[in-house]
Design an enzyme around this catalytic site. Structure first.
Site, PDB file in Angstrom:
ATOM      1  N   GLU A  20     -24.188  67.495 120.812  1.00  7.19           N
ATOM      2  CA  GLU A  20     -25.575  67.103 120.619  1.00  7.19           C
ATOM      3  C   GLU A  20     -26.274  68.363 120.158  1.00  7.19           C
ATOM      4  O   GLU A  20     -26.277  69.371 120.845  1.00  7.19           O
ATOM      5  CB  GLU A  20     -26.127  66.598 121.958  1.00  7.19           C
ATOM      6  CG  GLU A  20     -27.420  65.832 121.827  1.00  7.19           C
ATOM      7  CD  GLU A  20     -28.480  66.462 122.670  1.00  7.19           C
ATOM      8  OE1 GLU A  20     -28.431  66.357 123.898  1.00  7.19           O
ATOM      9  OE2 GLU A  20     -29.365  67.120 122.081  1.00  7.19           O
TER      10      GLU A  20
ATOM     11  N   CYS B 148     -34.497  68.695 123.607  1.00  8.31           N
ATOM     12  CA  CYS B 148     -33.823  68.168 122.409  1.00  8.31           C
ATOM     13  C   CYS B 148     -34.720  67.158 121.709  1.00  8.31           C
ATOM     14  O   CYS B 148     -34.602  66.955 120.507  1.00  8.31           O
ATOM     15  CB  CYS B 148     -32.533  67.449 122.765  1.00  8.31           C
ATOM     16  SG  CYS B 148     -31.633  68.191 124.104  1.00  8.31           S
TER      17      CYS B 148
END
Lengths: 525, 525
Positions: B265, B302
């Site tokens: 990720e 994120c």
């Protein structure tokens, strides 16, 4: 329509501009008309642009529409009748009955995916409803469904000119998932490819779908194959073929700015373990069954039993004696292409020249061109463990039996194997506990484990896994046969706090499609 | 136990042999004891050998055993109390309340996976019973379940020292799937890592599991990181971090003899679209909400809203005026590490020196070291479309607003975006039809789409997708948050014609685990 020598792009027949591919009847070495001029980068560009423009509308076709479209493809293929069967027989050298069976399998597969599309289980709908009173923070409404990845490039296999080719499992599962498909036809059966491609094209037109939903290209591995896999509009690849071919495509896919998944089914020697009591009680039947499986389709099955492992002794000697007889009366069979025949002979020569592999027997010699003569070799476990070359796949009716000193050594051989599509155990009740000690290893090695059967039959059903760890495939998390193959071309998307009117039916609050959903952690049916 | 400076391998505390890593309190620039000497290739070898030897037994622990183990990890973490919170605050510079919340999230996540393990849905059991009378050939009995991929290497993130680190989502989902886990600790929080690692180690011992089920290594990216990813016994990788780091690990994994999946990720700027009526009716509230989301955790999420897209006009001017005020009163916040602070300043300088990006406002200046000052920039759509650099992620409280001429240009901007973890729409009822025209594009671009929320909250639930197309992640087919994350570490295996006694309970005919199975095409609950 019939054979025209054209590619199929955007609902049109488009002539290629590169050198023409012509099929060869491997049974006669006769060149088959028409020629199929290869496509260029412009044709790749055209097909990808059309597939991309078709993607958003095609992926939101209703479950009913998409299922009916798959069923129409099956109907159109069946309507081709003998035209298709004649051409496929000529291009593949396979027996007529086998080709007829494969037409049936292809259509069954399309209808099975139609049924799967209708159930909607593959959408994997999950709903977590809002909890406005939750402390310390409320939970928003969250809904997940799966959507299609994008246009898919499919590379047909040589060995199943229908079931693993233009309208085969990769195409059927990608279309079922909502992905437009661009097929690069296998050069060995361009006529069969064109006929089946026309059937798909007709179904696209009949259902009023965007013409970019399907295209069929002919041409070179570099210009068309690499061209497709490196195009940014292609989002996944399905491939069945050689290990080197699959690895090459995977590398192209990984070198892209945006890497994409490649589902390559490549190489497997499908080990078969014969246990003590089974060998003792029915060694002769096992030997007959083994050679029958080995000879299926001239050994040109991904799941061909290319390796047999057993413990040495009188029972194994008796098995080998019967197997040898069965080998020696095996008729020669035409292979798919002169190239495959050449590779088979090369593989045989390599093995025959290995001082540690002994020839048990060879089948009847061929009388025509490109005929595969069955071969069975034997080696000992120690040599097998030391020589990686003895694990090399020989595509065709050739197998190697590995004699072990004891079950511990057989386990060592199992642990030493590369990844496989299948592993098979032949056992009697008294072998059960011995067999059990191999299972953990075989689960790590293979996608499918069989008891008292032969690996060459691959059912199209929900539970099938035609996959396995590398180098059997490039992605052990998937299957290329059976309804679970649809999952390869999907990805999850989560919708948070959406008004119902902006949601697709699959995830609307009222569940208008009547799907089996996971709601607040509970399965609803 | 407490802090010892040791790695954790095979139930033991093992001192490293390379240079010591020491954490730095970013709020004071003070070096924190103890030092954590790095491991060597021998430690990688030892941890991988133990993980491999633990794999077969751990992956067949019962659903109850495995769930209870995950719950014990949560209990052990909770038992660490203030020792853990104090250390994590010191190592991360994050507020105490935030760290306490993250301890809770981590334990909730472990318990959620325990619940998921117990349901057994992730086994995706499919049974197709034998049809001995079927023509032309009988169907054998076929059963599918999912099994664990193998030992998993986990690379913890800097920004969630608990929830995305040693016992975070990657570890919890891999352990839930039946995979042993080897964590490479993030160098920014070695003490937090050791404490949590000890908690896992205690749970492993309490449940009598093979000690190879868990290991924690410290050390360099090359020797430990690349060493782990290239070890043949590691079968998958979980990573949260930078784009360059994720791509590098993916390349190592692809260059192996047997390539393995990497779930990285990486990078996302999380576009937020503001629609006309929403801006008109509640522009000021949106501006306040936006800056609050932007400032969460000093922008080190994120899912930080790094990009806002709206149509120019008086309503947007008013939004910008309020946003500017909110930015200007934003207090400076300590960033996670001096390195991250430096990268943030570098990113700001790049953007500030771009003639086509105009500064809207900056937050209060910091008074201590490593403090992030909020920044908001604005640019026009034409420049954004022409300059890829304007899409670069700045990790921290910085965002760029893109002014569009009209909705068509906003759609162009959306289509031009790279893959994202999230996309957000702020809309009123009157905006619904305009918003609808963006959805197909956003589904192709993002893993999660939100309406009238902010992307910085990520629920741990069944429907969550914390994933998305490259470069948001390396594998858009997966999520790293929520119960579906378990699927990343599983692969299907099919059992053909097995006697019931050789089958694991999940696929035995009597369904002793009471699982929800797909039997002969029908869903059984």
């Amino acid at each position: 329509m019939g054979l025209t020598g054209n590619m199929l792009i955007g609902g049109q027949a488009v002539p290629g501009t590169r050198d023409a591919i012509k099929a060869i009847n491997p049974a006669t070495d006769q060149v088959l008309e028409p020629g199929y001029p290869g496509g260029s980068r412009e044709h790749v560009e055209q097909a990808c642009a059309l597939a991309w423009s078709a993607f958003d509308s095609y992926r939101e076709t209703s479950l009913q529409e998409r299922a009916a479209f798959l069923e129409s493809i099956a109907e159109q293929i069946e309507a081709l009748g003998d035209t298709l069967v004649d051409r496929a027989v000529a291009e593949s050298g396979l027996p007529r009955l086998r080709i007829q069976g494969e037409v049936g399998r292809t259509c069954f597969q399309l209808r099975t995916f139609a049924r799967t599309v209708r159930t909607g289980e593959w959408l994997d709908v999950r709903v977590d409803e809002a909890l406005p009173e939750r402390q310390p923070l409320p939970r928003p409404d969250l809904r997940q469904r799966h959507i299609a990845l994008g246009p898919v490039a499919v590379f047909g296999a040589s060995n199943f000119p229908l079931a693993f080719s233009v309208a085969g499992g990769d195409t059927a599962s990608a279309l079922a998932a909502g992905c437009p498909v661009i097929v690069k036809a296998h050069s060995a059966h361009p006529g069969t490819s064109e006929l089946v491609g026309q059937a798909i094209q007709q179904a696209v037109a009949k259902h009023g779908l965007a013409p970019g939903v399907f295209a069929l290209l002919f041409g070179s591995g570099v210009e068309i194959g690499t061209g497709l896999v490196s195009d940014p509009r292609i989002k996944a690849v399905g491939f069945t073929g050689s290990r080197s071919g699959g690895i090459a495509l995977t590398q192209v896919a990984q070198a892209r700015r945006e890497p994409i998944p490649v589902y390559a089914e490549m190489s497997s020697i499908n080990p078969v373990f014969l246990f003590e009591h089974a060998l003792l009680n029915r060694g002769a039947a096992l030997a007959e069954g083994f050679i029958a499986s080995l000879n299926q389709g001239a050994g040109q099955f991904c799941t061909n039993p290319g390796l047999v492992i057993a413990i040495k002794g009188p029972a194994l000697d008796a098995f080998l004696a019967t197997a040898r007889q069965a080998v020696e009366r095996s008729p020669a069979q035409t292979m798919l292409t002169p190239g495959i025949f050449k590779a088979y002979r090369h593989g045989l020569q390599e093995l025959a020249s290995n001082a540690d592999a002994r020839l048990v027997g060879a089948g009847l010699e061929g009388t025509g061109p490109n005929q595969c003569q069955t071969h069975l070799f034997v080696t000992c476990a120690r040599d097998f463990l030391e020589q990686p070359a003895l694990q090399a796949e020989i595509f065709g009716s050739a197998s190697l039996l590995v004699e072990c000193d004891d079950i511990a050594q057989a386990r060592q051989v199992a642990e030493h194997l590369e990844g496989q599509l299948t592993a098979t155990l032949h056992l009697d009740e008294a072998d059960t506990e011995t067999a059990r000690t191999l299972l953990a290893t075989l689960e790590r090695k293979a996608g499918r484990i069989l008891v008292n059967g032969w690996p060459t039959g691959v059912e199209v059903c929900d539970a099938m896994v035609h996959g396995g760890p590398f180098p059997a495939t490039s992605d052990a998390r998937s299957t290329s046969v059976g309804t679970a193959a649809i999952a390869r071309f999907l990805r999850p998307v989560c919708y948070q706090n959406f008004p119902d009117t902006l949601l697709q039916p699959a995830i609307q609050q009222a569940n208008p499609l009547g799907l089996c959903r996971l709601v607040n952690g509970q399965r609803e049916t």
